[in-house]
Enzyme design. Structure first.
Site, PDB file in Angstrom:
ATOM      1  N   PRO A  23       0.831  -1.211   0.000  1.00  0.00           N
ATOM      2  CA  PRO A  23       0.000   0.000   0.000  1.00  0.00           C
ATOM      3  C   PRO A  23       0.864   1.259   0.000  1.00  0.00           C
ATOM      4  CG  PRO A  23      -0.015  -1.061   2.168  1.00  0.00           C
ATOM      5  CD  PRO A  23       0.700  -1.984   1.240  1.00  0.00           C
ATOM      6  N   ALA A  59      -3.545   3.619   1.892  1.00  0.00           N
ATOM      7  CA  ALA A  59      -4.370   3.772   3.089  1.00  0.00           C
ATOM      8  C   ALA A  59      -5.606   4.579   2.719  1.00  0.00           C
ATOM      9  CB  ALA A  59      -3.572   4.483   4.174  1.00  0.00           C
ATOM     10  N   GLN A 101      -6.720  -1.126   1.471  1.00  0.00           N
ATOM     11  CA  GLN A 101      -6.206  -0.977   2.827  1.00  0.00           C
ATOM     12  C   GLN A 101      -7.081   0.055   3.542  1.00  0.00           C
ATOM     13  OE1 GLN A 101      -2.539   1.164   3.953  1.00  0.00           O
ATOM     14  NE2 GLN A 101      -1.896  -0.666   5.083  1.00  0.00           N
ATOM     15  N   HIS A 180      -5.372  -1.533   8.354  1.00  0.00           N
ATOM     16  CA  HIS A 180      -4.075  -0.870   8.590  1.00  0.00           C
ATOM     17  C   HIS A 180      -3.859  -0.726  10.102  1.00  0.00           C
ATOM     18  CE1 HIS A 180      -0.511   1.345   8.170  1.00  0.00           C
ATOM     19  NE2 HIS A 180      -0.895   2.342   7.396  1.00  0.00           N
ATOM     20  N   HIS A 183       2.431   1.483  11.541  1.00  0.00           N
ATOM     21  CA  HIS A 183       3.013   2.792  11.249  1.00  0.00           C
ATOM     22  C   HIS A 183       2.528   3.944  12.120  1.00  0.00           C
ATOM     23  CE1 HIS A 183       3.820   0.970   6.999  1.00  0.00           C
ATOM     24  NE2 HIS A 183       4.528   0.411   7.956  1.00  0.00           N
ATOM     25  N   TYR A 185      -0.433   4.740  13.105  1.00  0.00           N
ATOM     26  CA  TYR A 185      -1.773   5.273  12.878  1.00  0.00           C
ATOM     27  C   TYR A 185      -2.719   4.724  13.956  1.00  0.00           C
ATOM     28  CZ  TYR A 185       0.400   7.158   8.779  1.00  0.00           C
ATOM     29  OH  TYR A 185       1.251   7.859   7.969  1.00  0.00           O
ATOM     30  N   LEU A 303      12.487  -2.919   1.953  1.00  0.00           N
ATOM     31  CA  LEU A 303      13.756  -3.065   1.250  1.00  0.00           C
ATOM     32  C   LEU A 303      13.971  -4.463   0.682  1.00  0.00           C
ATOM     33  CD1 LEU A 303      16.278  -0.740   3.094  1.00  0.00           C
ATOM     34  CD2 LEU A 303      15.305  -0.501   0.799  1.00  0.00           C
ATOM     35  N   ARG A 326       8.680   0.835  -2.865  1.00  0.00           N
ATOM     36  CA  ARG A 326       9.430   1.770  -3.707  1.00  0.00           C
ATOM     37  C   ARG A 326       9.976   1.134  -4.981  1.00  0.00           C
ATOM     38  NH1 ARG A 326      12.762   3.775   1.325  1.00  0.00           N
ATOM     39  NH2 ARG A 326      12.311   1.593   1.815  1.00  0.00           N
TER      40      ARG A 326
HETATM   41  C1  LIG Z   1       5.131   6.776  -1.190  1.00  0.00           C
HETATM   42  C2  LIG Z   1       4.851   5.787  -0.075  1.00  0.00           C
HETATM   43  C3  LIG Z   1       3.589   5.745   0.496  1.00  0.00           C
HETATM   44  C4  LIG Z   1       3.290   4.795   1.491  1.00  0.00           C
HETATM   45  N1  LIG Z   1       2.000   4.690   1.969  1.00  0.00           N
HETATM   46  C5  LIG Z   1       1.668   3.655   2.769  1.00  0.00           C
HETATM   47  C6  LIG Z   1       0.315   3.388   3.078  1.00  0.00           C
HETATM   48  O1  LIG Z   1      -0.611   4.046   2.592  1.00  0.00           O
HETATM   49  N2  LIG Z   1       0.048   2.347   3.904  1.00  0.00           N
HETATM   50  C7  LIG Z   1       1.047   1.563   4.436  1.00  0.00           C
HETATM   51  O2  LIG Z   1       0.748   0.640   5.187  1.00  0.00           O
HETATM   52  N3  LIG Z   1       2.330   1.772   4.118  1.00  0.00           N
HETATM   53  C8  LIG Z   1       2.657   2.777   3.284  1.00  0.00           C
HETATM   54  N4  LIG Z   1       3.969   2.935   2.888  1.00  0.00           N
HETATM   55  C9  LIG Z   1       4.970   1.947   3.323  1.00  0.00           C
HETATM   56  C10 LIG Z   1       5.159   0.849   2.282  1.00  0.00           C
HETATM   57  O3  LIG Z   1       3.975   0.083   2.104  1.00  0.00           O
HETATM   58  C11 LIG Z   1       6.315  -0.100   2.679  1.00  0.00           C
HETATM   59  O4  LIG Z   1       5.958  -0.746   3.859  1.00  0.00           O
HETATM   60  C12 LIG Z   1       7.639   0.638   2.851  1.00  0.00           C
HETATM   61  O5  LIG Z   1       7.845   1.597   1.837  1.00  0.00           O
HETATM   62  C13 LIG Z   1       8.818  -0.333   2.851  1.00  0.00           C
HETATM   63  O6  LIG Z   1       8.862  -1.075   1.657  1.00  0.00           O
HETATM   64  P1  LIG Z   1       9.888  -0.726   0.429  1.00  0.00           P
HETATM   65  O7  LIG Z   1      11.278  -0.792   1.022  1.00  0.00           O
HETATM   66  O8  LIG Z   1       9.628  -1.804  -0.580  1.00  0.00           O
HETATM   67  O9  LIG Z   1       9.575   0.648  -0.071  1.00  0.00           O
HETATM   68  C14 LIG Z   1       4.288   3.902   1.939  1.00  0.00           C
HETATM   69  C15 LIG Z   1       5.579   3.982   1.384  1.00  0.00           C
HETATM   70  C16 LIG Z   1       5.850   4.898   0.368  1.00  0.00           C
HETATM   71  C17 LIG Z   1       7.242   4.917  -0.253  1.00  0.00           C
END
Ligand SMILES: Cc1cc2nc3c(=O)[nH]c(=O)nc-3n(C[C@H](O)[C@H](O)[C@H](O)COP(=O)(O)O)c2cc1C
Length: 367
Positions: A23, A59, A101, A180, A183, A185, A303, A326
């Site tokens: 998400p 979210a 989500q 959710h 983080h 929230y 990551l 990402r």
């Molecule tokens: C632009 C952006 C927006 C995100 N928004 C949410 C979100 O709406 N809900 C959530 O649970 N995590 C959110 N995250 C966290 C990601 O889902 C993920 O857990 C986090 O980026 C680590 O994964 P990655 O290393 O593959 O980026 C967000 C991350 C990014 C980069």
């Protein structure tokens, strides 16, 4: 056959592979009415074309005051439901599954989205479309306005709103709902002893602090068909002494399994500022702990960037699915390149017919 491209069945849903889109808030509802737009269709739609098995939406707030920023999506009315239905239909036409989500930001609501050239932090004032945030306790996240402490009536209203949003999710055609709970929230604010200082039945000991998430999962379950899986995202640890931790995460996951949750998507952090040892796959051990300790499927996120690394997470039994955030923004068709790198026949990588002539080959990979 690789594990990444093995289908996964949860209740009545079979997902074509185990590479899921995490998400990600887009903060792109310029009209500030919670209705997803063409941006959301193209953003999610291109990852459906790119071969992801299941897409999770950003979210999506169950009530207006549950949005992180005024530009968040929502699912508290029929107009939002119908706009989501168009996106769901497109994802399905590409063979992807899609889940929403459902979220409430609690004390981290009404914040600026932080786009370039705009305010970077702090609470959006009411004159600019902001609102008073709500939380388990009237304590501010550093840099934000103090929230109002929720009454029991407020809490029960939120539980009901999750249920109603779950019903609208089904009407929109979503395949699954993710609660959710991570983080920092609202749900996580209730779970963590660092942010929940209530003295009533929604605070105090483990049972009190976990009561909200259990009631939300019950409300969601009561509003979706038996065949629909329910996912929960949790932060496994606050990375802070005296905070929420992996043992409590395993314990609540066990309770949630008994209440009908089908997979825990395991992240970390966000309730308070903390030093987080970020590195490749740094949250994967928590996904393993939940899978082994709570006896339900888990998702690993954080990551995970290369196909070999992702495959190893599944091969070694750390998790049942990987979620990419990402890396998927950089590369909407990551799963299709991953298939080629792992030696999977391109026919297994869900290319749209329109893109078949461009499929990855070993020559292309060799550059
Ligand atoms: C632009 C952006 C927006 C995100 N928004 C949410 C979100 O709406 N809900 C959530 O649970 N995590 C959110 N995250 C966290 C990601 O889902 C993920 O857990 C986090 O980026 C680590 O994964 P990655 O290393 O593959 O980026 C967000 C991350 C990014 C980069």
């Amino acid at each position: 056959m690789t594990k990444l491209f093995e289908p996964l069945t949860l209740r009545g849903l079979t997902v074509r592979n185990r590479i899921w889109l995490a998400p990600m808030c887009q903060y792109s509802v310029e009209r500030q009415d919670g209705v997803p737009t063409d941006w959301h269709l193209v953003n999610l739609g291109s990852r459906a074309q790119g071969g992801f098995g299941l897409l999770l939406t950003e979210a999506t707030a169950v009530v207006p005051e549950g949005r992180i920023s005024p530009q968040d999506t929502g699912l508290w009315n029929d107009e939002q439901r119908d706009a989501w239905a168009r996106i769901v239909d497109f994802a399905h036409a590409q063979g992807a599954a899609i889940g929403v989500q459902l979220a409430h930001a609690g004390r981290k609501a009404s914040t600026y989205r932080g786009f370039a050239g705009e305010p970077q932090n702090g609470t959006v004032p009411e004159r600019d479309g902001g609102w008073e945030p709500l939380a388990p306790s009237a304590e501010a996240f550093p840099g934000y306005d103090a929230p109002r402490e929720m009454t029991v009536e407020d809490i029960q209203g939120v539980v009901e709103a999750f249920g109603v949003a779950a019903r609208r999710s089904v009407e929109a055609g979503f395949d699954t709902v993710e609660v959710h709970g991570a983080h920092g929230y609202l749900v996580h604010q209730f779970l963590s002893p660092l942010t929940n200082h209530r003295t009533d039945g929604y605070g105090g000991d483990f049972e009190g602090r976990t009561r909200l998430v259990v009631e939300i999962v019950d409300a969601v379950r009561a509003n979706v068909p038996e065949t629909m899986p329910v996912l929960v995202r949790l932060s496994a640890t606050d990375w802070t002494e005296g905070g929420w931790d992996p043992e409590q995460t395993v314990a609540v996951s066990t309770v949630l399994r008994e209440h009908g949750a089908d997979l825990v998507d395991v992240s970390s952090g966000g309730a308070v500022h903390a030093d987080i040892p970020v590195g490749p796959g740094y949250q994967v051990p928590f996904a393993r702990a939940v899978r082994e300790g709570a006896g339900l499927p888990s998702g690993a996120v954080g990551l995970i960037t290369s196909p070999e690394q992702a495959e190893r997470v599944l091969e070694s039994g750390d998790a049942d699915v990987v979620l990419l955030a990402r890396a998927a923004l950089r590369e909407p068709a990551w799963p299709q390149r991953a298939a080629a790198e792992l030696g999977v026949d391109w026919h297994e990588a869900s290319y749209p017919a329109q893109y078949a002539r461009a499929h990855w080959t070993s020559d292309l990979l060799a550059g």
